[in-house]
Design a protein around this motif. Structure first.
Motif, PDB file in Angstrom:
ATOM      1  N   SER A 224       0.870  -1.177   0.000  1.00 16.53           N
ATOM      2  CA  SER A 224       0.000   0.000   0.000  1.00 16.53           C
ATOM      3  C   SER A 224       0.907   1.227   0.000  1.00 16.53           C
ATOM      4  N   TRP A 225       0.980   1.918  -1.133  1.00 13.63           N
ATOM      5  CA  TRP A 225       1.970   2.977  -1.312  1.00 13.63           C
ATOM      6  C   TRP A 225       1.716   4.203  -0.430  1.00 13.63           C
ATOM      7  N   ASP A 226       0.499   4.340   0.097  1.00 12.69           N
ATOM      8  CA  ASP A 226       0.222   5.491   0.965  1.00 12.69           C
ATOM      9  C   ASP A 226       0.247   5.111   2.444  1.00 12.69           C
ATOM     10  N   SER A 227       0.796   3.938   2.784  1.00 14.36           N
ATOM     11  CA  SER A 227       0.817   3.491   4.179  1.00 14.36           C
ATOM     12  C   SER A 227       1.906   4.220   4.953  1.00 14.36           C
ATOM     13  N   GLN A 228       1.720   4.325   6.265  1.00 14.02           N
ATOM     14  CA  GLN A 228       2.708   4.996   7.108  1.00 14.02           C
ATOM     15  C   GLN A 228       3.963   4.146   7.273  1.00 14.02           C
ATOM     16  N   LEU A 229       3.854   2.828   7.014  1.00 12.39           N
ATOM     17  CA  LEU A 229       5.028   1.974   7.136  1.00 12.39           C
ATOM     18  C   LEU A 229       6.090   2.337   6.112  1.00 12.39           C
ATOM     19  N   ILE A 230       5.703   2.457   4.858  1.00 13.84           N
ATOM     20  CA  ILE A 230       6.666   2.712   3.784  1.00 13.84           C
ATOM     21  C   ILE A 230       7.035   4.188   3.704  1.00 13.84           C
ATOM     22  N   ARG A 231       6.301   5.028   4.405  1.00 13.08           N
ATOM     23  CA  ARG A 231       6.578   6.464   4.377  1.00 13.08           C
ATOM     24  C   ARG A 231       7.069   6.976   5.730  1.00 13.08           C
ATOM     25  N   SER A 232       7.686   6.103   6.492  1.00  7.82           N
ATOM     26  CA  SER A 232       8.186   6.485   7.812  1.00  7.82           C
ATOM     27  C   SER A 232       9.358   7.452   7.677  1.00  7.82           C
ATOM     28  N   ASN A 233       9.266   8.591   8.313  1.00 10.04           N
ATOM     29  CA  ASN A 233      10.329   9.593   8.158  1.00 10.04           C
ATOM     30  C   ASN A 233      11.595   9.249   8.933  1.00 10.04           C
ATOM     31  N   SER A 234      11.581   8.155   9.704  1.00  5.02           N
ATOM     32  CA  SER A 234      12.797   7.732  10.402  1.00  5.02           C
ATOM     33  C   SER A 234      13.671   6.831   9.539  1.00  5.02           C
ATOM     34  N   LEU A 235      13.181   6.417   8.356  1.00  9.61           N
ATOM     35  CA  LEU A 235      13.918   5.489   7.505  1.00  9.61           C
ATOM     36  C   LEU A 235      15.226   6.098   7.015  1.00  9.61           C
ATOM     37  N   THR A 236      16.282   5.291   7.059  1.00  8.78           N
ATOM     38  CA  THR A 236      17.559   5.671   6.449  1.00  8.78           C
ATOM     39  C   THR A 236      17.943   4.721   5.313  1.00  8.78           C
ATOM     40  N   SER A 237      17.296   3.546   5.241  1.00  8.73           N
ATOM     41  CA  SER A 237      17.578   2.582   4.173  1.00  8.73           C
ATOM     42  C   SER A 237      16.261   1.998   3.686  1.00  8.73           C
ATOM     43  N   LEU A 238      16.001   2.134   2.381  1.00 10.87           N
ATOM     44  CA  LEU A 238      14.758   1.656   1.787  1.00 10.87           C
ATOM     45  C   LEU A 238      15.092   0.843   0.544  1.00 10.87           C
TER      46      LEU A 238
END
Length: 526
Positions: A224-238
Motif C-alpha cells: 500500500s503505497w500510501d501506508s505509514q510503514l513505507i513512508r516512515s520519516n525515520s527510515l535511512t535505508s529503503l
C-alpha cells in the motif's frame, strides 16, 4: 592367618546380598567417584586465570559469539539441525558452572530467536527476559512459531521474513494485534508469490506505527503505497523490489518526500513504465531532495529511471548504480539518460574522481550482443579496485532488435563520450569485437588523461588507427595523437588486427613507441 578385607566395600555388600545385582552397586560407586572428580575439577577451575574474568566481561564475549556465530556456516539451518551444539552460544553453557551461570543470566545471549529449533523458542523468550529481540524466520520454518514470537512485538528490534507465501503472510498479519512496534528498527519481508497485487490482507502490517524504523526491505510483496510503514520519516535505508502494484511517479515521489533522511535507496522493477515512442522526458513536476543519500541503485525501464532521476536532488558524491532496459529501435534515447549521469562523474560538481573505468560487453539469452556494464571506481591502481565497490555503475540491457556489435559500440560512446573524467588513469575494455576508430574519437574527452588501456578479446584495429591519427595529418615528426595524449601503457590480451585498418606495427611506428609501452599477453581469466 587372618583373612584380608576386600579392596572395595561395595563388593562385599554385593556378595552378601545375593538378591541385588552387583553391577548396580558398581555403577553407583563409579558415579560417586565421578562426582568427587567433578567437584575437584570445579574447585580447580575456580583458580584458573580465565575464571578471574569478571562476569561483565564474560557477558560481552558471549554476546559477541552469539551475533557472529549466526553467519559462520554457509547453510546454517542444515548444520544446526545436524549438530546444534556447534553453535558457540550453546557451547558456553557446557564449559563450566561459572560460564553456564553467567551465560544463562546474559539476556542478550538469548535474544536471537532460532526458528530452526522450534522447541527452544519458549525457553529463549524466557531467558531473553525484557531485552530487544532479533527475529529471523528462515525459509520452510513453521510459520505458527512466528505467531508466538509476534506476541512480543513490542520488544522486537529486527524482524526478517524470507521466502514466505501470501497465505503465511496473511496469517502473520492477523497475528499483529498491537498497532505500535516501538523498538522495531529493521523490517525485511520477501514473498514467494510474484503475481498478487492486493495489499488488503496485510493491512495490519501497513498500519504499524514504527517510530524507530531505520531499514525497510520489501520484495515481491503487495504494498500500500500510501501506508505509514513505507513512508516512515525515520527510515535511512529503503529497498523495494518487484512490488505489486507498481507505483506511479507521483506515488514514488510521495514516498521519497516522506523519507528525507535516506542514506541508501534501492528500487527494482517497481515503477510504472512511460509510454513507448517518447523522444524527450515529460515536464518536471517538482524536485525532491535526498540530502543525505550515499548509495542509490535502480533497475528498471530506462525512460522511467530517467524520469525519476530528473525529479530528484542528491549529493554528487553518492554511489550510483543503474541497470537500464530500453525498448527502442535506435540508441538515440540513451542521450536522454546521459545528461543525468554526467554530474555524478563531474568533480567540479562535488563528485568523487573516477580513476578506473571498466566496461564489460554482455550477451543476451541467445548469445548475441546484449548491452554492456560500465563501472567507474575511485581506486587509482589496477590491483586495488577489486575489493572496492564502483562509484558509478551503469548497465544497459539492449533488445534483440539491436543485436549487432556496432550498435552496442554506439551506445557505449554516447554514455562514455559524454563523461568528463579529468583524473581517469586506467581503461579496461572487455569483449567489444568491433571498436572502430570513430568510436574511439567519440570518447576522446573521456580518455584525455588516461595513462593505461587494457583490451581483452576483440580487435585492436580501431584503436591502432585512432592512435596513429595526429591532430594534423602527415606530421609524424612532431606527432600528437587526437586521443589519449597521456597514454603510457597498452596491454592487449587476445586482440586481433585487420590489415586494412592498421595494425600494431603501424600504430607503434606513428606514435613514438618510446612513449607507449605496448604489451601483448595471452588471454587470462577475469
Amino acid at each position: 592367618m587372618k583373612e584380608s578385607s576386600p579392596a572395595f566395600p561395595s563388593t562385599a555388600i554385593a556378595i552378601a546380598d545375593a538378591s541385588t545385582n552387583p553391577m548396580d552397586h558398581i555403577d553407583a560407586e563409579i558415579e560417586k567417584y565421578l562426582g568427587v572428580v567433578r567437584g575437584l575439577r570445579s574447585r580447580r577451575n575456580v583458580h584458573a586465570p580465565v575464571s578471574r574474568l569478571p562476569p561483565e566481561l564474560l557477558t560481552r564475549i558471549f554476546s559477541e559469539l552469539c551475533w557472529t556465530d549466526q553467519s559462520s556456516f554457509p547453510n546454517s539451518s542444515y548444520h544446526i539441525r545436524q549438530e546444534p551444539r556447534r553453535y558457540f552460544w550453546i557451547k558456553v553453557t557446557h564449559v563450566c558452572r561459572l560460564w553456564r551461570s553467567v551465560a544463562i543470566e546474559c539476556a542478550s545471549l538469548w535474544s536471537r530467536i532460532p526458528f530452526f529449533f522450534p522447541k527452544w523458542i519458549p525457553e529463549m523468550l524466557s531467558r531473553s527476559r525484557g531485552v530487544q529481540l532479533v527475529v529471523e524466520q528462515i525459509p520452510r520454518s513453521e510459520v505458527g512459531n512466528l505467531g508466538v514470537v509476534l506476541q512480543q512485538l513490542e520488544r522486537i528490534r529486527v524482524l526478517t521474513m524470507d521466502a514466505v507465501s501470501h497465505a503465511e503472510l496473511q496469517l502473520i498479519s492477523d497475528q499483529v494485534q498491537t498497532p505500535v512496534a516501538p523498538c522495531l528498527e529493521s523490517l525485511s519481508i520477501s514473498s514467494l508469490d510474484l503475481n498478487r497485487d492486493d495489499p488488503s490482507p496485510f493491512l495490519n502490517l501497513f498500519r504499524l506505527s514504527t517510530p524507530r524504523l531505520k531499514t525497510l526491505r520489501l520484495s515481491a510483496f503487495p504494498v500500500s503505497w500510501d501506508s505509514q510503514l513505507i513512508r516512515s520519516n525515520s527510515l535511512t535505508s529503503l529497498a523495494i523490489q518487484s512490488l505489486r502494484p507498481q507505483s506511479t511517479l507521483d506515488q514514488m515521489l510521495d514516498v521519497l518526500r516522506h523519507t528525507p533522511n535516506l542514506t541508501s535507496f534501492i528500487l527494482v522493477k517497481s515503477l510504472t513504465k512511460l509510454p513507448d515512442g517518447l523522444t524527450f522526458l515529460p515536464l518536471r513536476k517538482e524536485i525532491v531532495p535526498l540530502s543525505y543519500l550515499q548509495d542509490m541503485a535502480i533497475e528498471m525501464d530506462g525512460f522511467a529511471c530517467a524520469n525519476l532521476l530528473d525529479h530528484l536532488s542528491y549529493p554528487r558524491s553518492s554511489t550510483l548504480r543503474l541497470t537500464l532496459s530500453f525498448n527502442f529501435t535506435t540508441v538515440a534515447p540513451l542521450k536522454i539518460i546521459s545528461p543525468l549521469i554526467v554530474p555524478q562523474c563531474d568533480v567540479a560538481e562535488g563528485a568523487k574522481p573516477i580513476r578506473h573505468l571498466r566496461v564489460n560487453a554482455r550477451s543476451d539469452s541467445w548469445g548475441g550482443p546484449g548491452g554492456f556494464l560500465m563501472q567507474g571506481r575511485v581506486a587509482p591502481a589496477l590491483g586495488s579496485w577489486q575489493n572496492t565497490e564502483p562509484q558509478v555503475s551503469i548497465g544497459v540491457d539492449m533488445p534483440n532488435t539491436l543485436g549487432i556489435e556496432s550498435t552496442r559500440c554506439d551506445a557505449l560512446t554516447i554514455l562514455a563520450g559524454s563523461l568528463v573524467l579529468p583524473q581517469l588513469e586506467i581503461l579496461e575494455l572487455y569483449d567489444f569485437s568491433t571498436m572502430r576508430e570513430l568510436d574511439w574519437f567519440a570518447m576522446a574527452v573521456c580518455l584525455r588523461e588516461v595513462k593505461e588501456i587494457q583490451l581483452f578479446s576483440g580487435t585492436g584495429s580501431g584503436l591502432a588507427t585512432a592512435l596513429a591519427t595526429g591532430l594534423v595529418e602527415g606530421q609524424t615528426s612532431n606527432f600528437l595523437p587526437r586521443i589519449c595524449p597521456s597514454l603510457r601503457s597498452l596491454v592487449l590480451r587476445g586482440i586481433d588486427f585487420e590489415e586494412k585498418c592498421g595494425d600494431l606495427a603501424y600504430m607503434k611506428s606513428c606514435s613514438q613507441p618510446s612513449t607507449i609501452d605496448v604489451r601483448v599477453a595471452s588471454p587470462s581469466p577475469r
